[in-house]
Design a protein around this motif. Structure first.
Motif, PDB file in Angstrom:
ATOM      1  N   TYR A 158      15.476   0.403   3.878  1.00  0.00           N
ATOM      2  CA  TYR A 158      15.437  -0.911   3.864  1.00  0.00           C
ATOM      3  C   TYR A 158      14.746  -1.168   5.167  1.00  0.00           C
ATOM      4  O   TYR A 158      14.066  -0.566   5.954  1.00  0.00           O
ATOM      5  N   THR A 159      14.244  -2.670   5.359  1.00  0.00           N
ATOM      6  CA  THR A 159      13.679  -3.355   6.558  1.00  0.00           C
ATOM      7  C   THR A 159      14.891  -3.869   7.234  1.00  0.00           C
ATOM      8  O   THR A 159      15.598  -4.379   6.647  1.00  0.00           O
ATOM      9  N   GLY A 160      14.953  -3.939   8.780  1.00  0.00           N
ATOM     10  CA  GLY A 160      15.908  -4.375   9.384  1.00  0.00           C
ATOM     11  C   GLY A 160      15.648  -6.031   9.642  1.00  0.00           C
ATOM     12  O   GLY A 160      14.587  -6.656   9.149  1.00  0.00           O
ATOM     13  N   VAL A 161      16.813  -6.768   9.921  1.00  0.00           N
ATOM     14  CA  VAL A 161      16.564  -7.967  10.034  1.00  0.00           C
ATOM     15  C   VAL A 161      16.961  -8.125  11.999  1.00  0.00           C
ATOM     16  O   VAL A 161      18.213  -7.940  12.167  1.00  0.00           O
ATOM     17  N   GLU A 162      15.946  -8.578  12.488  1.00  0.00           N
ATOM     18  CA  GLU A 162      16.026  -8.815  13.895  1.00  0.00           C
ATOM     19  C   GLU A 162      16.818 -10.195  14.158  1.00  0.00           C
ATOM     20  O   GLU A 162      16.233 -11.334  13.637  1.00  0.00           O
ATOM     21  N   GLN A 163      17.862 -10.458  14.866  1.00  0.00           N
ATOM     22  CA  GLN A 163      18.046 -12.013  15.211  1.00  0.00           C
ATOM     23  C   GLN A 163      17.744 -12.369  16.707  1.00  0.00           C
ATOM     24  O   GLN A 163      18.042 -11.727  17.645  1.00  0.00           O
ATOM     25  N   LEU A 164      16.865 -13.437  16.691  1.00  0.00           N
ATOM     26  CA  LEU A 164      16.189 -13.789  17.908  1.00  0.00           C
ATOM     27  C   LEU A 164      16.938 -14.932  18.562  1.00  0.00           C
ATOM     28  O   LEU A 164      16.906 -15.014  19.861  1.00  0.00           O
ATOM     29  N   PRO A 215       0.632  -1.258  -0.130  1.00  0.00           N
ATOM     30  CA  PRO A 215      -0.038   0.063  -0.047  1.00  0.00           C
ATOM     31  C   PRO A 215       1.060   1.236   0.111  1.00  0.00           C
ATOM     32  O   PRO A 215       0.439   2.307  -0.667  1.00  0.00           O
ATOM     33  N   ARG A 216       2.121   1.207   0.530  1.00  0.00           N
ATOM     34  CA  ARG A 216       2.843   2.478   0.715  1.00  0.00           C
ATOM     35  C   ARG A 216       3.550   2.538  -0.738  1.00  0.00           C
ATOM     36  O   ARG A 216       3.681   3.614  -1.209  1.00  0.00           O
ATOM     37  N   THR A 267      17.975  11.721  -0.044  1.00  0.00           N
ATOM     38  CA  THR A 267      16.643  12.279   0.149  1.00  0.00           C
ATOM     39  C   THR A 267      16.428  12.135   1.803  1.00  0.00           C
ATOM     40  O   THR A 267      16.915  11.102   2.346  1.00  0.00           O
ATOM     41  N   GLU A 268      15.754  12.879   2.048  1.00  0.00           N
ATOM     42  CA  GLU A 268      15.111  12.939   3.650  1.00  0.00           C
ATOM     43  C   GLU A 268      14.125  12.048   3.626  1.00  0.00           C
ATOM     44  O   GLU A 268      13.324  12.117   3.224  1.00  0.00           O
ATOM     45  N   ALA A 269      14.387  10.854   4.488  1.00  0.00           N
ATOM     46  CA  ALA A 269      13.688   9.638   4.304  1.00  0.00           C
ATOM     47  C   ALA A 269      12.903   9.100   5.763  1.00  0.00           C
ATOM     48  O   ALA A 269      12.276   8.240   5.916  1.00  0.00           O
ATOM     49  N   THR A 270      12.855  10.122   6.510  1.00  0.00           N
ATOM     50  CA  THR A 270      12.131   9.991   7.985  1.00  0.00           C
ATOM     51  C   THR A 270      10.701   9.578   7.877  1.00  0.00           C
ATOM     52  O   THR A 270      10.101   8.893   8.437  1.00  0.00           O
ATOM     53  N   ARG A 271      10.006  10.126   6.726  1.00  0.00           N
ATOM     54  CA  ARG A 271       8.407   9.840   6.667  1.00  0.00           C
ATOM     55  C   ARG A 271       8.611   8.499   6.126  1.00  0.00           C
ATOM     56  O   ARG A 271       7.836   7.793   6.461  1.00  0.00           O
ATOM     57  N   TRP A 272       9.493   7.895   5.409  1.00  0.00           N
ATOM     58  CA  TRP A 272       9.384   6.642   4.727  1.00  0.00           C
ATOM     59  C   TRP A 272       9.592   5.533   5.858  1.00  0.00           C
ATOM     60  O   TRP A 272       8.946   4.443   5.971  1.00  0.00           O
ATOM     61  N   ILE A 273      10.706   5.924   6.622  1.00  0.00           N
ATOM     62  CA  ILE A 273      10.781   5.092   7.910  1.00  0.00           C
ATOM     63  C   ILE A 273       9.822   4.887   8.863  1.00  0.00           C
ATOM     64  O   ILE A 273       9.271   3.906   9.208  1.00  0.00           O
ATOM     65  N   ARG A 274       9.078   6.132   9.218  1.00  0.00           N
ATOM     66  CA  ARG A 274       7.819   6.076   9.991  1.00  0.00           C
ATOM     67  C   ARG A 274       6.965   5.116   9.463  1.00  0.00           C
ATOM     68  O   ARG A 274       6.151   4.579  10.225  1.00  0.00           O
ATOM     69  N   ALA A 275       6.678   5.475   8.294  1.00  0.00           N
ATOM     70  CA  ALA A 275       5.581   4.692   7.564  1.00  0.00           C
ATOM     71  C   ALA A 275       5.819   3.136   7.537  1.00  0.00           C
ATOM     72  O   ALA A 275       4.829   2.444   7.592  1.00  0.00           O
ATOM     73  N   LEU A 318      15.466 -15.797  12.796  1.00  0.00           N
ATOM     74  CA  LEU A 318      15.357 -14.288  12.512  1.00  0.00           C
ATOM     75  C   LEU A 318      13.765 -13.906  12.341  1.00  0.00           C
ATOM     76  O   LEU A 318      12.904 -14.506  12.269  1.00  0.00           O
ATOM     77  N   ARG A 319      14.104 -12.445  12.081  1.00  0.00           N
ATOM     78  CA  ARG A 319      12.571 -11.662  11.837  1.00  0.00           C
ATOM     79  C   ARG A 319      12.850 -10.715  11.062  1.00  0.00           C
ATOM     80  O   ARG A 319      13.734  -9.668  11.632  1.00  0.00           O
ATOM     81  N   LEU A 320      12.178 -10.101  10.053  1.00  0.00           N
ATOM     82  CA  LEU A 320      12.193  -8.750   9.313  1.00  0.00           C
ATOM     83  C   LEU A 320      11.506  -7.960  10.022  1.00  0.00           C
ATOM     84  O   LEU A 320      10.259  -8.328  10.500  1.00  0.00           O
ATOM     85  N   ALA A 321      12.037  -6.971  10.386  1.00  0.00           N
ATOM     86  CA  ALA A 321      11.149  -5.702  11.404  1.00  0.00           C
ATOM     87  C   ALA A 321      12.116  -4.322  11.295  1.00  0.00           C
ATOM     88  O   ALA A 321      13.281  -4.229  11.388  1.00  0.00           O
ATOM     89  N   GLY A 322      11.011  -3.370  11.458  1.00  0.00           N
ATOM     90  CA  GLY A 322      11.477  -2.080  11.395  1.00  0.00           C
ATOM     91  C   GLY A 322      11.905  -1.421  10.129  1.00  0.00           C
ATOM     92  O   GLY A 322      11.745  -2.087   9.178  1.00  0.00           O
ATOM     93  N   ALA A 323      12.267  -0.520  10.115  1.00  0.00           N
ATOM     94  CA  ALA A 323      12.781   0.392   8.895  1.00  0.00           C
ATOM     95  C   ALA A 323      14.194   1.252   9.089  1.00  0.00           C
ATOM     96  O   ALA A 323      14.340   1.598  10.586  1.00  0.00           O
ATOM     97  N   GLY A 324      14.945   1.697   8.048  1.00  0.00           N
ATOM     98  CA  GLY A 324      15.903   2.518   8.230  1.00  0.00           C
ATOM     99  C   GLY A 324      16.514   2.782   6.738  1.00  0.00           C
ATOM    100  O   GLY A 324      15.800   2.535   5.885  1.00  0.00           O
ATOM    101  N   ALA A 325      17.862   3.740   6.839  1.00  0.00           N
ATOM    102  CA  ALA A 325      17.832   4.181   5.547  1.00  0.00           C
ATOM    103  C   ALA A 325      19.591   4.357   5.780  1.00  0.00           C
ATOM    104  O   ALA A 325      20.031   4.513   6.764  1.00  0.00           O
ATOM    105  N   PHE A 326      20.249   4.009   4.543  1.00  0.00           N
ATOM    106  CA  PHE A 326      21.574   4.194   4.304  1.00  0.00           C
ATOM    107  C   PHE A 326      21.899   5.353   3.468  1.00  0.00           C
ATOM    108  O   PHE A 326      21.211   5.585   2.607  1.00  0.00           O
ATOM    109  N   PRO A 327      22.510   6.371   3.662  1.00  0.00           N
ATOM    110  CA  PRO A 327      23.812   6.097   4.926  1.00  0.00           C
ATOM    111  C   PRO A 327      23.322   6.586   6.220  1.00  0.00           C
ATOM    112  O   PRO A 327      23.656   6.434   7.327  1.00  0.00           O
TER     113      PRO A 327
END
Length: 189
Positions: A95-101, A23-24, A141-149, A77-86
């Motif tokens: 990206y979406t993060g990878v959580e190590q359980l 949807p995003r 690009t300033e990507a904070t809105r994408w990370i929040r979404a 593992l679990r895919l979770a959250g979001a972030g941006a490089f650099p």
């Protein structure tokens, strides 16, 4: 050859992520941002990137990756959250993060990179940061809105069974994106 060693999440994990992203992505396409979304079949967790591998090194590389994979227990593992490089304020990659359980994905990545070096192939890249690339910006690009979404995503828990050695064919995919071809797999312990 342009190769990488990766963990490819199973279909149900990718379906879950696609349900969250779609949807995003559709809203973004209507809005016309400069984010180029990666296709679902390109989603993976890169452990080592190998920019220029001579064909004659492929057998040694495949054996080295296989031997290393066999010595490492599969992480949970679990895919979770979001972030941006650099960083979120001058982002080039979303990206979406990878959580190590359970387990140590960093140790696995380090072992794979060492094995690649031992096979005469130098991995590129920077410090290992497990993630799945969702899109690339054409310019910083300033990507904070994408990370929040995207940050609310918490995917299914899974345990990979194998690593994939993947060849990247630049410009041969949809919209001149890379086309990926798995050339070998290596089971994890």
């Amino acid at each position: 050859m342009r190769l990488f060693v990766a963990i490819v999440p199973p279909d149900e994990v990718l379906d879950d992520l696609a349900d969250h992203v779609e949807p995003r992505r559709l809203a973004d396409e209507e809005g016309g941002s400069d984010l180029r979304w990666t296709d679902r079949h390109q989603w993976h967790v890169t452990l080592a990137f190998l920019a220029d591998v001579p064909d004659w090194r492929l057998d040694d590389l495949t054996a080295a990756v296989g031997a290393t994979a066999a010595r490492h227990h599969a992480p949970v593992l679990r895919l979770a959250g979001a972030g941006a490089f650099p960083n979120p304020y001058a982002a080039r990659v979303l990206y979406t993060g990878v959580e190590q359980l359970r387990g140590d994905l960093g140790r696995l990545a380090s072992g794979i990179r060492t094995a690649c070096n031992g096979a005469g192939v130098s991995p590129g890249g920077t410090r290992f940061h497990p993630h799945v690339t969702l899109g690339r910006f054409r310019r910083p690009t300033e990507a904070t809105r994408w990370i929040r979404a995207l940050d609310a995503h918490e995917g299914r828990v899974w345990q990979p069974t194998e690593l994939a050695l993947v060849e990247s064919h630049l410009g041969q995919g949809r919209g001149h994106r890379p086309r990926y071809e798995v050339v070998a797999t290596a089971p994890l312990a």
